[in-house]
Scaffold this motif. Structure first.
Motif, PDB file in Angstrom:
ATOM      1  N   ILE A  51       2.022  18.937 -10.356  1.00 14.66           N
ATOM      2  CA  ILE A  51       1.977  20.308  -9.837  1.00 14.66           C
ATOM      3  C   ILE A  51       3.316  21.027  -9.981  1.00 14.66           C
ATOM      4  CG2 ILE A  51       0.087  19.789  -8.247  1.00 14.66           C
ATOM      5  CD1 ILE A  51       2.186  19.946  -5.936  1.00 14.66           C
ATOM      6  N   GLY A  52       4.341  20.303 -10.427  1.00 10.46           N
ATOM      7  CA  GLY A  52       5.650  20.919 -10.634  1.00 10.46           C
ATOM      8  C   GLY A  52       6.389  21.258  -9.351  1.00 10.46           C
ATOM      9  N   SER A  53       6.183  20.454  -8.317  1.00 10.49           N
ATOM     10  CA  SER A  53       6.845  20.703  -7.035  1.00 10.49           C
ATOM     11  C   SER A  53       8.077  19.820  -6.916  1.00 10.49           C
ATOM     12  CB  SER A  53       5.887  20.414  -5.886  1.00 10.49           C
ATOM     13  OG  SER A  53       6.564  20.481  -4.651  1.00 10.49           O
ATOM     14  N   TRP A  54       9.263  20.448  -6.958  1.00  6.44           N
ATOM     15  CA  TRP A  54      10.507  19.683  -6.863  1.00  6.44           C
ATOM     16  C   TRP A  54      10.679  18.968  -5.537  1.00  6.44           C
ATOM     17  CZ3 TRP A  54      12.678  17.836 -10.830  1.00  6.44           C
ATOM     18  CH2 TRP A  54      12.614  18.506 -12.038  1.00  6.44           C
ATOM     19  N   PRO A  55      10.363  19.596  -4.394  1.00  2.00           N
ATOM     20  CA  PRO A  55      10.509  18.852  -3.134  1.00  2.00           C
ATOM     21  C   PRO A  55       9.647  17.589  -3.103  1.00  2.00           C
ATOM     22  CG  PRO A  55      10.311  21.182  -2.653  1.00  2.00           C
ATOM     23  CD  PRO A  55      10.020  21.006  -4.130  1.00  2.00           C
ATOM     24  N   VAL A  56       8.419  17.690  -3.550  1.00  4.22           N
ATOM     25  CA  VAL A  56       7.518  16.537  -3.554  1.00  4.22           C
ATOM     26  C   VAL A  56       8.004  15.485  -4.553  1.00  4.22           C
ATOM     27  CG1 VAL A  56       5.144  15.769  -4.008  1.00  4.22           C
ATOM     28  CG2 VAL A  56       5.545  17.917  -2.799  1.00  4.22           C
ATOM     29  N   THR A  57       8.417  15.931  -5.724  1.00  2.00           N
ATOM     30  CA  THR A  57       8.864  15.017  -6.774  1.00  2.00           C
ATOM     31  C   THR A  57      10.139  14.283  -6.386  1.00  2.00           C
ATOM     32  OG1 THR A  57       7.844  16.391  -8.474  1.00  2.00           O
ATOM     33  CG2 THR A  57       9.560  14.864  -9.192  1.00  2.00           C
ATOM     34  N   VAL A  58      11.152  15.019  -5.966  1.00  2.00           N
ATOM     35  CA  VAL A  58      12.439  14.399  -5.636  1.00  2.00           C
ATOM     36  C   VAL A  58      12.309  13.465  -4.442  1.00  2.00           C
ATOM     37  CG1 VAL A  58      14.788  14.867  -4.831  1.00  2.00           C
ATOM     38  CG2 VAL A  58      13.805  16.250  -6.657  1.00  2.00           C
ATOM     39  N   ALA A  59      11.645  13.932  -3.404  1.00  5.39           N
ATOM     40  CA  ALA A  59      11.494  13.107  -2.196  1.00  5.39           C
ATOM     41  C   ALA A  59      10.761  11.812  -2.505  1.00  5.39           C
ATOM     42  CB  ALA A  59      10.754  13.880  -1.113  1.00  5.39           C
ATOM     43  N   ASN A  60       9.707  11.898  -3.267  1.00  4.37           N
ATOM     44  CA  ASN A  60       8.933  10.706  -3.543  1.00  4.37           C
ATOM     45  C   ASN A  60       9.594   9.792  -4.560  1.00  4.37           C
ATOM     46  OD1 ASN A  60       6.416  10.666  -1.873  1.00  4.37           O
ATOM     47  ND2 ASN A  60       6.404  12.760  -2.621  1.00  4.37           N
ATOM     48  N   ALA A  61      10.400  10.327  -5.447  1.00  3.96           N
ATOM     49  CA  ALA A  61      11.167   9.481  -6.362  1.00  3.96           C
ATOM     50  C   ALA A  61      12.174   8.641  -5.580  1.00  3.96           C
ATOM     51  CB  ALA A  61      11.873  10.325  -7.407  1.00  3.96           C
ATOM     52  N   VAL A  62      12.877   9.271  -4.640  1.00  6.48           N
ATOM     53  CA  VAL A  62      13.863   8.546  -3.831  1.00  6.48           C
ATOM     54  C   VAL A  62      13.156   7.579  -2.882  1.00  6.48           C
ATOM     55  CG1 VAL A  62      15.707   8.765  -2.121  1.00  6.48           C
ATOM     56  CG2 VAL A  62      15.572  10.373  -4.034  1.00  6.48           C
ATOM     57  N   THR A  63      12.090   8.032  -2.232  1.00  2.72           N
ATOM     58  CA  THR A  63      11.346   7.174  -1.316  1.00  2.72           C
ATOM     59  C   THR A  63      10.755   5.980  -2.057  1.00  2.72           C
ATOM     60  OG1 THR A  63      10.825   9.039   0.127  1.00  2.72           O
ATOM     61  CG2 THR A  63       9.454   7.082   0.365  1.00  2.72           C
ATOM     62  N   VAL A 120       0.842  -1.204   0.000  1.00  4.73           N
ATOM     63  CA  VAL A 120       0.000   0.000   0.000  1.00  4.73           C
ATOM     64  C   VAL A 120       0.872   1.247   0.000  1.00  4.73           C
ATOM     65  CG1 VAL A 120      -1.698   1.314   1.340  1.00  4.73           C
ATOM     66  CG2 VAL A 120      -1.947  -1.164   1.087  1.00  4.73           C
ATOM     67  N   PHE A 121       1.945   1.246   0.777  1.00  4.64           N
ATOM     68  CA  PHE A 121       2.824   2.401   0.880  1.00  4.64           C
ATOM     69  C   PHE A 121       3.479   2.729  -0.466  1.00  4.64           C
ATOM     70  CE2 PHE A 121       6.868   4.493   1.870  1.00  4.64           C
ATOM     71  CZ  PHE A 121       6.381   5.596   2.539  1.00  4.64           C
ATOM     72  N   VAL A 122       3.995   1.703  -1.149  1.00  2.00           N
ATOM     73  CA  VAL A 122       4.639   1.924  -2.448  1.00  2.00           C
ATOM     74  C   VAL A 122       3.631   2.512  -3.444  1.00  2.00           C
ATOM     75  CG1 VAL A 122       5.622   0.709  -4.446  1.00  2.00           C
ATOM     76  CG2 VAL A 122       6.531   0.292  -2.160  1.00  2.00           C
ATOM     77  N   THR A 123       2.418   2.019  -3.422  1.00  6.26           N
ATOM     78  CA  THR A 123       1.377   2.565  -4.303  1.00  6.26           C
ATOM     79  C   THR A 123       1.100   4.028  -3.969  1.00  6.26           C
ATOM     80  OG1 THR A 123       0.376   0.374  -4.503  1.00  6.26           O
ATOM     81  CG2 THR A 123      -0.993   2.253  -5.118  1.00  6.26           C
ATOM     82  N   THR A 159      11.946   4.544  -4.679  1.00  5.49           N
ATOM     83  CA  THR A 159      13.054   3.627  -4.957  1.00  5.49           C
ATOM     84  C   THR A 159      13.392   2.796  -3.731  1.00  5.49           C
ATOM     85  OG1 THR A 159      13.949   5.152  -6.606  1.00  5.49           O
ATOM     86  CG2 THR A 159      15.459   3.494  -5.729  1.00  5.49           C
ATOM     87  N   LEU A 160      13.562   3.446  -2.590  1.00  5.23           N
ATOM     88  CA  LEU A 160      13.912   2.736  -1.357  1.00  5.23           C
ATOM     89  C   LEU A 160      12.801   1.790  -0.894  1.00  5.23           C
ATOM     90  CD1 LEU A 160      15.609   5.678   0.554  1.00  5.23           C
ATOM     91  CD2 LEU A 160      16.750   3.641  -0.340  1.00  5.23           C
TER      92      LEU A 160
END
Length: 85
Positions: A58-70, A43-46, A72-73
């Motif tokens: 929405i073009g938010s870099w903090p949201v995009t970068v954080a969630n891309a890394v999260t 559920v979390f990965v989804t 992946t992990l």
């Protein structure tokens, strides 16, 4: 004020994302995911994938970068759970 908002966003993103590193490392090192909940990580990965899509939309870099890394992990941990149980 916008710069402060971005700094807070990146700091929050960095801290919450880094929280997954110890679990990913322990799972890899021990080759065991016994204590990891398959349901929770599925559920979390989804959810993180949806947050990533939202950040992109929405073009938010903090949201995009954080969630891309999260994503992946968390996906790594989920894969280890599926592989090692």
């Amino acid at each position: 004020m916008q710069a402060l908002t971005e700094i807070i966003g990146f700091a929050a993103a960095g801290l919450t994302t880094c929280a997954f590193v110890p679990q990913a490392w322990l799972t890899w090192k021990s080759r065991s995911a016994h204590g990891v909940s398959l349901g929770m990580y599925s559920v979390f990965v989804t959810g993180v994938a949806l947050w990533l899509a939202y950040g992109l939309l929405i073009g938010s870099w903090p949201v995009t970068v954080a969630n891309a890394v999260t994503l992946t992990l968390a996906s790594f941990i989920l894969a280890m759970k599926l592989r090692f149980g």
